[in-house]
Design a protein around this motif. Structure first.
Motif, PDB file in Angstrom:
ATOM      1  N   UNK A 192      -0.274  39.761  25.018  1.00 54.61           N
ATOM      2  CA  UNK A 192       0.532  38.590  24.693  1.00 54.61           C
ATOM      3  C   UNK A 192       1.258  38.780  23.363  1.00 54.61           C
ATOM      4  N   UNK A 193       0.544  39.270  22.362  1.00 58.99           N
ATOM      5  CA  UNK A 193       1.175  39.523  21.063  1.00 58.99           C
ATOM      6  C   UNK A 193       2.311  40.531  21.203  1.00 58.99           C
ATOM      7  N   UNK A 194       2.070  41.580  21.963  1.00 56.29           N
ATOM      8  CA  UNK A 194       3.084  42.617  22.190  1.00 56.29           C
ATOM      9  C   UNK A 194       4.345  41.995  22.804  1.00 56.29           C
ATOM     10  N   UNK A 195       4.174  41.223  23.870  1.00 57.49           N
ATOM     11  CA  UNK A 195       5.325  40.614  24.554  1.00 57.49           C
ATOM     12  C   UNK A 195       6.080  39.665  23.632  1.00 57.49           C
ATOM     13  N   UNK A 196       5.347  38.859  22.890  1.00 58.47           N
ATOM     14  CA  UNK A 196       5.989  37.920  21.972  1.00 58.47           C
ATOM     15  C   UNK A 196       6.803  38.664  20.919  1.00 58.47           C
ATOM     16  N   UNK A 197       6.247  39.717  20.354  1.00 64.64           N
ATOM     17  CA  UNK A 197       6.965  40.504  19.353  1.00 64.64           C
ATOM     18  C   UNK A 197       8.241  41.104  19.928  1.00 64.64           C
ATOM     19  N   UNK A 198       8.166  41.576  21.155  1.00 65.60           N
ATOM     20  CA  UNK A 198       9.322  42.197  21.803  1.00 65.60           C
ATOM     21  C   UNK A 198      10.408  41.163  22.106  1.00 65.60           C
ATOM     22  N   UNK A 199       9.992  40.014  22.630  1.00 63.36           N
ATOM     23  CA  UNK A 199      10.962  39.015  23.081  1.00 63.36           C
ATOM     24  C   UNK A 199      11.571  38.196  21.951  1.00 63.36           C
ATOM     25  N   UNK A 601      14.252  60.620  20.443  1.00 58.59           N
ATOM     26  CA  UNK A 601      15.149  60.369  19.319  1.00 58.59           C
ATOM     27  C   UNK A 601      14.300  60.047  18.104  1.00 58.59           C
ATOM     28  N   UNK A 602      14.373  60.896  17.104  1.00 57.35           N
ATOM     29  CA  UNK A 602      13.567  60.695  15.907  1.00 57.35           C
ATOM     30  C   UNK A 602      13.823  59.308  15.311  1.00 57.35           C
ATOM     31  N   UNK A 603      12.735  58.658  14.923  1.00 62.02           N
ATOM     32  CA  UNK A 603      12.851  57.331  14.324  1.00 62.02           C
ATOM     33  C   UNK A 603      12.844  56.195  15.318  1.00 62.02           C
ATOM     34  N   UNK A 604      12.697  56.510  16.618  1.00 63.11           N
ATOM     35  CA  UNK A 604      12.641  55.452  17.631  1.00 63.11           C
ATOM     36  C   UNK A 604      11.247  55.388  18.237  1.00 63.11           C
ATOM     37  N   UNK A 605      10.952  54.223  18.826  1.00 57.68           N
ATOM     38  CA  UNK A 605       9.609  53.976  19.364  1.00 57.68           C
ATOM     39  C   UNK A 605       9.742  53.168  20.667  1.00 57.68           C
ATOM     40  N   UNK A 606      10.242  53.822  21.695  1.00 51.36           N
ATOM     41  CA  UNK A 606      10.449  53.151  22.982  1.00 51.36           C
ATOM     42  C   UNK A 606       9.181  52.475  23.478  1.00 51.36           C
ATOM     43  N   UNK A 607       8.047  53.071  23.181  1.00 47.28           N
ATOM     44  CA  UNK A 607       6.771  52.543  23.654  1.00 47.28           C
ATOM     45  C   UNK A 607       6.421  51.183  23.047  1.00 47.28           C
ATOM     46  N   UNK A 608       7.175  50.740  22.034  1.00 46.90           N
ATOM     47  CA  UNK A 608       6.893  49.452  21.389  1.00 46.90           C
ATOM     48  C   UNK A 608       7.604  48.286  22.060  1.00 46.90           C
ATOM     49  N   UNK A 609       8.517  48.570  22.997  1.00 43.98           N
ATOM     50  CA  UNK A 609       9.210  47.483  23.689  1.00 43.98           C
ATOM     51  C   UNK A 609       9.322  47.806  25.175  1.00 43.98           C
ATOM     52  N   UNK A 610       8.245  48.314  25.720  1.00 41.04           N
ATOM     53  CA  UNK A 610       8.190  48.759  27.113  1.00 41.04           C
ATOM     54  C   UNK A 610       7.136  47.909  27.819  1.00 41.04           C
ATOM     55  N   UNK A 611       7.606  46.918  28.557  1.00 38.25           N
ATOM     56  CA  UNK A 611       6.715  45.898  29.104  1.00 38.25           C
ATOM     57  C   UNK A 611       5.670  46.476  30.047  1.00 38.25           C
ATOM     58  N   UNK A 612       6.015  47.547  30.769  1.00 37.96           N
ATOM     59  CA  UNK A 612       5.112  48.055  31.792  1.00 37.96           C
ATOM     60  C   UNK A 612       3.816  48.615  31.205  1.00 37.96           C
ATOM     61  N   UNK A 613       3.924  49.442  30.156  1.00 37.19           N
ATOM     62  CA  UNK A 613       2.688  50.013  29.613  1.00 37.19           C
ATOM     63  C   UNK A 613       1.881  48.965  28.860  1.00 37.19           C
ATOM     64  N   UNK A 614       2.489  47.818  28.635  1.00 35.45           N
ATOM     65  CA  UNK A 614       1.790  46.708  27.994  1.00 35.45           C
ATOM     66  C   UNK A 614       1.046  45.869  29.031  1.00 35.45           C
ATOM     67  N   UNK A 615       1.788  45.261  29.947  1.00 31.27           N
ATOM     68  CA  UNK A 615       1.174  44.343  30.914  1.00 31.27           C
ATOM     69  C   UNK A 615       0.883  44.984  32.272  1.00 31.27           C
ATOM     70  N   UNK A 616       1.526  46.136  32.567  1.00 32.91           N
ATOM     71  CA  UNK A 616       1.340  46.784  33.869  1.00 32.91           C
ATOM     72  C   UNK A 616       1.005  48.265  33.672  1.00 32.91           C
TER      73      UNK A 616
END
Length: 688
Positions: A192-199, A601-616
């Motif tokens: 829930x915290x992850x999703x809220x931060x992303x959205x 891409x250096x300096x990016x973190x796709x895994x921080x806004x990827x809903x699937x690995x969070x909730x699915x």
């Protein structure tokens, strides 16, 4: 008939020697969820208070009903299994509605109470699923003569419920069970915290005139400010910027912002999620979370998934390398650097692919938008689905909804109500930012009649303006057809039990993916794709060019999807608590393993806004797994006709309406008339 969600004041639980009476609590008369069977929720009047009461009443009634089952001396199918399905259905409806409103409500208090209610219900589901005394009632029934007489979906229901109990900690000792419950609660809170931060990231890319070069004029007009442009960094703006912005620096800046939404908080949350899911799996006796998660799915084991992924990596690698070389040549030509042998930057892939489409194939995605206004696309899509599946969609006038842009429809078959769905199509602040077909109610038989399914389509499509309607790209049209496929799947279910309304998780996408194929047929597309100003039909030459270009960079696209599958599986199948993942380094390691290009891409973190690995978690492979089935099933429509109603009805009855009432592979093979294979999928990528 029901006058409130729990309108019957007494539920009678009977066995041969007793009658147990359970007095249920009723909702307040003015509560928005206080509706009769198949009457819509009064969403416009939902308040934080009404959600809170709805959740609390649902919980208290469930607790009483579960306790009553546990006291039964002779469990039967009716007093235990059917009653258990009823309880689960009511809990699921409350949970689905609470979470949905947390995702979409413009009211901050409603969102807060929706989340709070969802968390309460999730906690109770955990307790209910690990209730040993309740579990034993099902085991006692499974040893009865009545159980031995069960057939088909009824026997499958009992067997699945028992397996679900086993997967929910019911056999753990008291100490481990408390650990299990604690871990589940912690995981739910973290997701829930992850999703809220992303959205709530609300990133914006600010550009001057020079930075905005190449962007479509209509797009620029939409985000014009006094001194330049302010482009929200979200799904609906990604393709226009990444495919058209002339400046590589602008494309990189957009990608960086997009990939870093919520990263300041979510990287730590993800680390904790992966660790806690691993702990949960070990507690349950599995070597990895993937092994635990996959057991109830079609794939069943990590070994099966890895074999599937590795096979597709090998199939698509040569095409991906060739695709990359073609993009490199286009880059060198545009930049006038014929001898440049360096890799194409990952943030430039979409741009150079678009240059190929425009120059070599005469495909202009932005021009296509002009022929794909949302309202006409919806009307055309509705007409197709109705004709093919034998359904009728009727718009509800003055429907009670949570936002003025939301539309509601009722679904009929031969004049009989079959279901209801809501469309919430455009982005807005604090709304969930992805695309979903969201089930709110699964169909089921009740003592008062059949409770019809209810779903909603949560979208984030290109928003209309005062000057322009919502104009879709062809890719967004594909997404619309896909997500609406989830809706008709929900509307098609007419099973006896709510619990069987959902398919296996790694087959769920197939039933939607198949419908994406229809928009690659000119007769169907041209029936509704008309210029928003002139009414001109989608030009045939533009369509032919699009078809010719369909597999441009398809190998790279497949490898990109597989890269995410591998990442997901690494997180949840290869985790070692002694040497936890550096989740950025994992991207680099996978790039090296795949051997096509350096995508990280250096300096990016796709895994921080990827809903699937969070909730699915352990879900990404399912998109490709499902796609294999989708393309295989589509061959039946190719053979019989894309508008052949007999085939459509057969597909609806065998596949869409099945849920989990019978073995899915068995149902697919009956529809195909043969065992399933991946030939059509490989062909769809241009790899045959």
């Amino acid at each position: 008939m029901k006058t409130v969600l729990y309108s019957l004041s007494l539920i009678l639980l009977m066995n041969c020697s007793e009658k147990k009476e359970v007095k249920l609590i009723e909702l307040s008369a003015d509560n928005s969820f206080n509706v009769a069977l198949n009457v819509p929720v009064d969403y416009a009047k939902v308040s934080g208070k009404s959600i809170e009461e709805y959740v609390d009443v649902t919980l208290k009634n469930a607790e009483q009903a579960v306790e009553a089952i546990k006291q039964i001396k002779t469990p039967t199918f009716e007093n235990t299994v059917v009653e258990g399905d009823r309880i689960t259905s009511e809990l699921s409806k409350a949970s689905n509605n609470a979470f949905m409103l947390y995702w979409v409500s413009p009211d901050s208090l409603v969102r807060a109470k929706g989340l709070e209610g969802y968390q309460k219900l999730s906690s109770y589901f955990t307790s209910m699923g690990s209730d040993n005394k309740l579990f034993k009632q099902y085991l006692i029934f499974s040893e009865s003569e009545e159980y031995k007489q069960l057939k088909a979906h009824r026997k499958r229901l009992v067997d699945d419920v028992i397996e679900n109990f086993k997967q929910s900690g019911v056999n753990l000792n008291a100490e481990d069970l408390e650990k299990y419950k604690k871990l589940i609660d912690e995981i739910n809170n973290l997701t829930t915290q992850y999703s809220t931060n992303m959205n709530t990231a609300n990133e914006v890319l600010v550009l001057d005139e020079n930075g905005a070069k190449g962007l479509p004029e209509a797009f620029k007009e939409k985000y014009k400010k006094d001194k330049g442009y302010e482009i929200p960094v979200q799904n609906s703006t990604s393709a226009p910027v990444m495919s058209n912005a002339t400046s590589s620096d602008v494309r990189k800046a957009f990608t960086t912002k997009y990939s870093n939404r919520g990263a300041d908080k979510n990287l730590v949350i993800l680390d904790s999620l992966v660790s806690k899911r691993y702990q949960l799996a070990k507690l349950m006796g599995y070597s990895s979370f993937a092994e635990y998660n996959l057991k109830p799915k079609m794939a069943k084991t990590p070994e099966t998934v890895w074999k599937f992924i590795d096979g597709l990596v090998a199939e698509s690698k040569e095409k991906a390398i060739n695709d990359l070389e073609v993009l490199k040549q286009i880059r060198n030509k545009e930049l006038k650097t014929p001898n440049d042998t360096s890799e194409v930057n990952p943030w430039d892939l979409g741009y150079y692919k678009n240059q190929i489409l425009k120059t070599q194939y005469k495909v202009d995605n932005e021009r296509m938008r002009e022929y794909l206004p949302m309202n006409e696309c919806l009307a055309g899509m509705f007409e197709l689905y109705q004709e093919l599946l034998g359904l009728e969609f009727r718009k509800m006038e003055n429907a009670s909804v949570w936002h003025e842009e939301v539309e509601a429809y009722e679904v009929f078959e031969n004049g009989k109500l079959k279901g209801r769905f809501y469309l919430d199509l455009f982005p807005r602040p604090n709304k969930e930012s992805w695309f979903y077909g969201v089930p709110l109610t699964n169909g089921r038989m009740t003592n008062e009649g059949y409770e019809v399914p209810v779903s909603m389509l949560l979208g984030n499509f290109t928003r209309p303006t005062d000057k322009l309607p919502s104009l879709l790209s062809h890719n967004e049209l594909s997404t619309l057809f896909h997500e609406f496929g989830h809706i008709v799947e929900g509307m098609s279910y007419n099973g006896e039990f709510s619990t069987q309304g959902n398919s296996k998780a790694d087959f769920a996408e197939a039933m939607s993916q198949i419908f994406e194929n229809w928009i690659f047929d000119y007769d169907i597309l041209s029936s509704f794709a008309k210029h928003y100003e002139t009414g001109e039909v989608f030009p045939k030459d533009m369509f032919d060019s699009m078809i010719s270009a369909k597999n441009v960079s398809s190998g790279l696209g497949a490898q990109g999807s597989l890269r995410r599958c591998i990442y997901d599986m690494n997180l949840y199948d290869k985790y070692n608590p002694e040497t936890p993942f550096d989740t950025d380094q994992l991207w680099r390691d996978i790039d090296k393993q795949m051997g096509v290009m350096n995508s990280y891409i250096e300096g990016t973190h796709t895994q921080a806004s990827w809903i699937h690995i969070n909730t699915h978690p352990v879900y990404m492979y399912g998109y490709l797994w499902s796609e294999v089935f989708a393309q295989d099933m589509f061959t039946v429509f190719e053979k019989n006709g894309l508008k052949d109603k007999a085939t459509g009805l057969r597909y609806r009855n065998l596949i869409l309406s099945n849920g989990n009432q019978r073995d899915i592979l068995e149902a697919v093979e009956e529809f195909l008339g043969r065992p399933s294979n991946n030939e059509a999928y490989i062909k769809s990528l241009g790899l045959e």
